[in-house]
Scaffold this motif. Structure first.
Motif, PDB file in Angstrom:
ATOM      1  N   PHE A   1       1.119  -1.228   0.034  1.00  0.00           N
ATOM      2  CA  PHE A   1      -0.394   0.272  -0.040  1.00  0.00           C
ATOM      3  C   PHE A   1       1.041   1.157  -0.070  1.00  0.00           C
ATOM      4  N   ALA A   2       0.395   1.905  -0.431  1.00  0.00           N
ATOM      5  CA  ALA A   2       1.094   3.072  -0.935  1.00  0.00           C
ATOM      6  C   ALA A   2       1.139   4.806   0.258  1.00  0.00           C
ATOM      7  N   PRO A   3       0.170   4.976   0.218  1.00  0.00           N
ATOM      8  CA  PRO A   3      -0.403   6.031   1.626  1.00  0.00           C
ATOM      9  C   PRO A   3       0.977   5.676   3.559  1.00  0.00           C
ATOM     10  N   VAL A   4       0.558   3.884   3.526  1.00  0.00           N
ATOM     11  CA  VAL A   4       1.123   4.014   4.828  1.00  0.00           C
ATOM     12  C   VAL A   4       2.227   2.475   4.601  1.00  0.00           C
ATOM     13  N   GLU A   5       3.356   2.036   5.343  1.00  0.00           N
ATOM     14  CA  GLU A   5       3.637   1.060   5.117  1.00  0.00           C
ATOM     15  C   GLU A   5       3.236  -0.169   5.428  1.00  0.00           C
ATOM     16  N   GLU A   6       2.518  -0.876   4.613  1.00  0.00           N
ATOM     17  CA  GLU A   6       1.933  -1.849   4.738  1.00  0.00           C
ATOM     18  C   GLU A   6       1.538  -2.573   3.626  1.00  0.00           C
ATOM     19  N   ASP A   7       1.320  -3.771   3.772  1.00  0.00           N
ATOM     20  CA  ASP A   7       0.593  -4.318   1.949  1.00  0.00           C
ATOM     21  C   ASP A   7      -1.524  -4.734   2.800  1.00  0.00           C
ATOM     22  N   ARG A   8      -1.913  -4.352   1.707  1.00  0.00           N
ATOM     23  CA  ARG A   8      -3.436  -4.877   2.167  1.00  0.00           C
ATOM     24  C   ARG A   8      -4.265  -5.751   1.318  1.00  0.00           C
ATOM     25  N   TYR A   9      -5.315  -5.974   1.467  1.00  0.00           N
ATOM     26  CA  TYR A   9      -6.017  -6.407   0.340  1.00  0.00           C
ATOM     27  C   TYR A   9      -6.557  -6.017  -0.040  1.00  0.00           C
ATOM     28  N   ILE A  10      -6.377  -5.522  -1.827  1.00  0.00           N
ATOM     29  CA  ILE A  10      -7.372  -4.884  -2.436  1.00  0.00           C
ATOM     30  C   ILE A  10      -7.390  -5.886  -3.370  1.00  0.00           C
ATOM     31  N   ALA A  11      -9.260  -6.023  -3.589  1.00  0.00           N
ATOM     32  CA  ALA A  11      -8.696  -7.322  -5.206  1.00  0.00           C
ATOM     33  C   ALA A  11      -9.063  -5.887  -6.120  1.00  0.00           C
ATOM     34  N   LEU A  12      -8.205  -5.611  -7.004  1.00  0.00           N
ATOM     35  CA  LEU A  12      -8.472  -5.344  -8.128  1.00  0.00           C
ATOM     36  C   LEU A  12      -7.889  -5.707  -9.064  1.00  0.00           C
ATOM     37  N   ALA A  13      -8.651  -5.847 -10.626  1.00  0.00           N
ATOM     38  CA  ALA A  13      -7.617  -6.082 -12.157  1.00  0.00           C
ATOM     39  C   ALA A  13      -6.079  -5.363 -11.822  1.00  0.00           C
ATOM     40  N   THR A  14      -6.637  -3.950 -11.922  1.00  0.00           N
ATOM     41  CA  THR A  14      -5.213  -3.401 -12.250  1.00  0.00           C
ATOM     42  C   THR A  14      -4.289  -3.681 -11.356  1.00  0.00           C
ATOM     43  N   ASN A  15      -4.559  -4.164  -9.704  1.00  0.00           N
ATOM     44  CA  ASN A  15      -3.201  -4.520  -9.686  1.00  0.00           C
ATOM     45  C   ASN A  15      -2.788  -5.806  -9.419  1.00  0.00           C
ATOM     46  N   SER A  16      -3.945  -6.832  -9.867  1.00  0.00           N
ATOM     47  CA  SER A  16      -3.038  -7.908 -10.487  1.00  0.00           C
ATOM     48  C   SER A  16      -2.502  -8.196 -11.667  1.00  0.00           C
ATOM     49  N   ARG A  17      -2.746  -6.769 -12.768  1.00  0.00           N
ATOM     50  CA  ARG A  17      -1.887  -7.102 -13.736  1.00  0.00           C
ATOM     51  C   ARG A  17      -0.502  -7.084 -13.073  1.00  0.00           C
ATOM     52  N   ARG A  18      -0.579  -5.814 -12.703  1.00  0.00           N
ATOM     53  CA  ARG A  18       0.669  -5.358 -12.087  1.00  0.00           C
ATOM     54  C   ARG A  18       1.471  -7.098 -11.157  1.00  0.00           C
ATOM     55  N   GLN A  19       0.863  -7.193 -11.094  1.00  0.00           N
ATOM     56  CA  GLN A  19       1.558  -8.272  -9.790  1.00  0.00           C
ATOM     57  C   GLN A  19       1.558  -9.128 -10.990  1.00  0.00           C
ATOM     58  N   GLY A  20       1.071  -9.657 -12.047  1.00  0.00           N
ATOM     59  CA  GLY A  20       1.611 -11.098 -12.770  1.00  0.00           C
ATOM     60  C   GLY A  20       3.031 -10.324 -14.073  1.00  0.00           C
ATOM     61  N   VAL A  21       2.725  -9.006 -14.530  1.00  0.00           N
ATOM     62  CA  VAL A  21       4.048  -8.372 -14.529  1.00  0.00           C
ATOM     63  C   VAL A  21       5.622  -8.401 -13.703  1.00  0.00           C
ATOM     64  N   VAL A  22       5.739  -8.079 -12.301  1.00  0.00           N
ATOM     65  CA  VAL A  22       6.385  -8.293 -11.166  1.00  0.00           C
ATOM     66  C   VAL A  22       6.672  -9.541 -11.313  1.00  0.00           C
ATOM     67  N   ALA A  23       5.880 -10.855 -11.824  1.00  0.00           N
ATOM     68  CA  ALA A  23       6.224 -12.055 -11.126  1.00  0.00           C
ATOM     69  C   ALA A  23       7.136 -12.690 -12.392  1.00  0.00           C
ATOM     70  N   ALA A  24       6.128 -11.993 -14.077  1.00  0.00           N
ATOM     71  CA  ALA A  24       6.763 -13.042 -14.758  1.00  0.00           C
ATOM     72  C   ALA A  24       8.237 -12.391 -15.277  1.00  0.00           C
ATOM     73  N   LYS A  25       8.283 -10.802 -14.729  1.00  0.00           N
ATOM     74  CA  LYS A  25       9.963 -10.394 -14.569  1.00  0.00           C
ATOM     75  C   LYS A  25      10.974 -11.197 -13.436  1.00  0.00           C
ATOM     76  N   ASN A  26      10.519 -11.617 -12.688  1.00  0.00           N
ATOM     77  CA  ASN A  26      11.918 -12.017 -11.817  1.00  0.00           C
ATOM     78  C   ASN A  26      11.571 -14.037 -11.809  1.00  0.00           C
ATOM     79  N   MET A  27      10.751 -14.896 -12.738  1.00  0.00           N
ATOM     80  CA  MET A  27      10.564 -15.883 -13.412  1.00  0.00           C
ATOM     81  C   MET A  27      11.584 -15.863 -14.251  1.00  0.00           C
ATOM     82  N   THR A  28      11.576 -14.693 -15.179  1.00  0.00           N
ATOM     83  CA  THR A  28      13.164 -15.087 -15.835  1.00  0.00           C
ATOM     84  C   THR A  28      14.131 -14.400 -15.752  1.00  0.00           C
ATOM     85  N   GLY A  29      14.626 -14.232 -14.469  1.00  0.00           N
ATOM     86  CA  GLY A  29      15.461 -13.656 -14.182  1.00  0.00           C
ATOM     87  C   GLY A  29      15.872 -12.130 -14.253  1.00  0.00           C
TER      88      GLY A  29
END
Length: 352
Positions: free
Chosen positions: A185-213
């Motif tokens: 979460f950007a405003p405060v230093e914590e992780d939150r459950y925010i079920a939005l398609a925009t977040n899922s897409r970002r997570q997918g890209v981040v995972a793919a980048k890390n999975m490919t080194g």
């Protein structure tokens, strides 16, 4: 596999209510299968009750009402969208909804459903009232669909998959994202459950980048989103005014109503705005906008201000373009920050 990505998603919460799995035309709002069933039901429905007045519930309720179905929203909360918008906005939305044939009953807990001899639902019974209904839709949240992962990877509260900010799970070479995970979460230093398609897409890209080194960290997000309910379009981002008690500090908030266009345009369209900030540092933490005119894109500006660590002082004088068809010499977001600071250079007297 060499690398594995998990995206089990969520499933609709099924509350323990008598009759919920007993009658026909009791629906849920999650995924294509349920969407198809709802669409097929609309032409036959006459009276609908939507249980849950959140983001998903009001979308379904609005669709029912626009189709000419007598529709009531029932929620344990005392107002619609209570975790999405603050009360200054929801009071207006509820009044406007009633004008469009959608009614809200808050502070009520559904206890049971009743039906006829043919197995069709006929009534919703709460702790305070009874509502006739030939269609009942439950939209009371989602929960991670992760039971099958229990004992295989680390799961947190409510079955949420534990991940780091590279999307890595507790298992080597196994990554995860989507509605079964938390986001930073950007405003405060914590992780939150925010079920939005925009977040899922970002997570997918981040995972793919890390999975490919290619090392990448999930960017912090503010849960920015927009929606429409009948005549009003609105957006929200970041921390809400209702979080004052849980915020680690002094949470400030300012609600403002302003004309969108200069007075000489003879357009009385108003924008309803709220900014949330730290009272001591003036750092911007959240915001909400609403109008009958589509100004929802401006919530993206507040989201950027949050991520950039902007203060009220910076937003108050930020450079925005001016054309009378679009805004005023002082953009309404300038005025919002100025009003929060108690300054007067955003008033009509200084506009021309």
């Amino acid at each position: 596999y060499d690398k594995l990505f998990l995206s089990p998603g969520g499933k609709p919460v099924t509350p323990p209510i008598d009759g919920i799995d007993q009658y026909n035309n009791v629906l849920f709002m999650r995924g294509r299968k349920w969407a198809d069933q709802i669409k097929q039901r609309v032409p036959q429905a006459k009276k609908a009750v939507v249980v849950g007045g959140g983001y998903i519930g009001i979308e379904a309720a609005e669709a029912f009402a626009k189709a000419g179905i007598e529709t009531t929203i029932v929620d344990i909360a005392d107002r619609i969208l209570n975790t999405y918008l603050d009360q200054e906005f929801t009071d207006i939305l509820q009044q406007n909804s009633e004008k469009n044939g959608l009614y809200f009953k808050g502070g009520e807990t559904v206890q049971s459903l009743s039906g006829d001899d043919n197995g069709n639902v006929t009534k919703v019974v709460t702790d305070k009232n009874e509502y006739e209904a030939d269609t009942v839709l439950f939209a009371v949240g989602v929960t991670p669909a992760t039971e099958w992962l229990d004992g295989k990877i680390e799961l947190g509260e409510k079955g949420i998959i534990n991940i780091d900010h590279q999307q890595q799970t507790s298992a080597k070479d196994v990554y995860a994202g989507g509605d079964a995970t938390l986001v930073p979460f950007a405003p405060v230093e914590e992780d939150r459950y925010i079920a939005l398609a925009t977040n899922s897409r970002r997570q997918g890209v981040v995972a793919a980048k890390n999975m490919t080194g290619k090392n990448m960290t999930m960017p912090r997000v503010s849960g920015t989103s927009g929606l429409q309910l009948f005549d009003y379009k609105f957006g929200q981002t970041g921390v809400h005014g209702t979080e004052a008690d849980s915020y680690d500090g002094n949470l400030g908030q300012k609600y403002v109503e302003e004309l969108i266009h200069p007075k000489f345009m003879q357009d009385e369209t108003t924008i309803h705005m709220k900014i949330i900030y730290d009272e001591d540092s003036h750092q911007i933490l959240g915001g909400q906008v609403m109008s009958t005119e589509d100004v929802t894109a401006s919530i993206n500006t507040i989201s950027i201000a949050i991520s950039a660590g902007y203060t009220l002082e910076q937003l108050a004088v930020q450079d925005f373009f001016f054309q009378p068809d679009y805004d005023r010499p002082w953009n309404y977001l300038n005025v919002l920050a100025q009003q929060a600071l108690g300054d007067t250079f955003g008033s009509d007297k200084m506009l021309f």
